[in-house]
Design a protein around this motif. Structure first.
Motif, short mmCIF file in Angstrom:
data_model
loop_
_atom_site.label_atom_id
_atom_site.label_comp_id
_atom_site.label_asym_id
_atom_site.label_seq_id
_atom_site.Cartn_x
_atom_site.Cartn_y
_atom_site.Cartn_z
N GLU A 77 0.82 -1.19 -0.01
CA GLU A 77 0.02 0.19 0.07
C GLU A 77 0.95 1.08 -0.02
O GLU A 77 0.57 2.17 -0.77
N ASN A 85 1.02 4.10 -2.98
CA ASN A 85 0.67 5.55 -2.82
C ASN A 85 1.85 6.42 -2.99
O ASN A 85 1.69 7.42 -3.69
N ARG A 104 1.93 6.63 -6.72
CA ARG A 104 0.68 7.79 -7.21
C ARG A 104 1.21 9.04 -6.97
O ARG A 104 1.06 10.04 -7.84
N HIS A 105 1.87 9.31 -5.60
CA HIS A 105 1.96 10.87 -5.38
C HIS A 105 3.17 11.17 -6.00
O HIS A 105 3.50 12.46 -6.50
N ASN A 139 5.40 9.74 3.66
CA ASN A 139 5.36 8.34 3.40
C ASN A 139 6.87 7.72 3.29
O ASN A 139 6.98 6.86 3.94
#
Length: 139
Positions: A76, A80, A83-84, A120
């Motif tokens: 996950e 993420n 995508r970011h 992140n």
């Protein structure tokens, strides 16, 4: 009434009755309900004991997570981050040729991909790799 005090029990450890306020009397104190003072005092040792109640113990660092849950969380986080990073790349391309005021107006209410990407990475690096000060204590 005896000696200016009401003939009711108090559950206070301190042992003082407080005078009821006018608003409490209007709302039915001494007619429909009683006001009992519940108060207590703590000494320094009791306060120290209560502050240490929910602290993590040294064993907390030895507990490992379930491998399947850890793998799922890693996937996950990586998804993420991908995508970011794509969103950040698009935002950098859009910023070319714009003024500062146009950028401020264009990005109002939108998710900042750079901030999410940095957070992140920081959280993932702290989970995967131990901090340098912890490495020194392991020697």
């Amino acid at each position: 009434m005896m000696l200016g005090q009401e003939p009711r029990q108090t559950t206070s450890n301190v042992g003082h009755l407080k005078k009821p306020s006018i608003q409490a009397l209007i709302h039915g104190l001494n007619r429909h309900y009683y006001s009992m003072v519940i108060d207590y005092r703590k000494n320094e040792l009791e306060e120290q004991m209560l502050t240490n109640l929910y602290k993590k113990t040294w064993v907390a660092g030895l507990i490992t997570l379930d491998f399947a849950c850890h793998t799922l969380a890693n996937h996950e986080i990586i998804a993420n981050m991908a995508r970011h990073s794509e969103n950040y790349n698009l935002r950098v391309r859009d910023e070319e040729g714009r003024t500062v005021e146009e950028l401020l107006v264009a990005n109002v209410g939108k998710v900042d991909p750079k901030r999410h990407l940095v957070s992140n990475v920081d959280t993932h690096m702290c989970e995967v790799y131990p901090e340098p000060r912890n490495m020194a204590s392991m020697k």
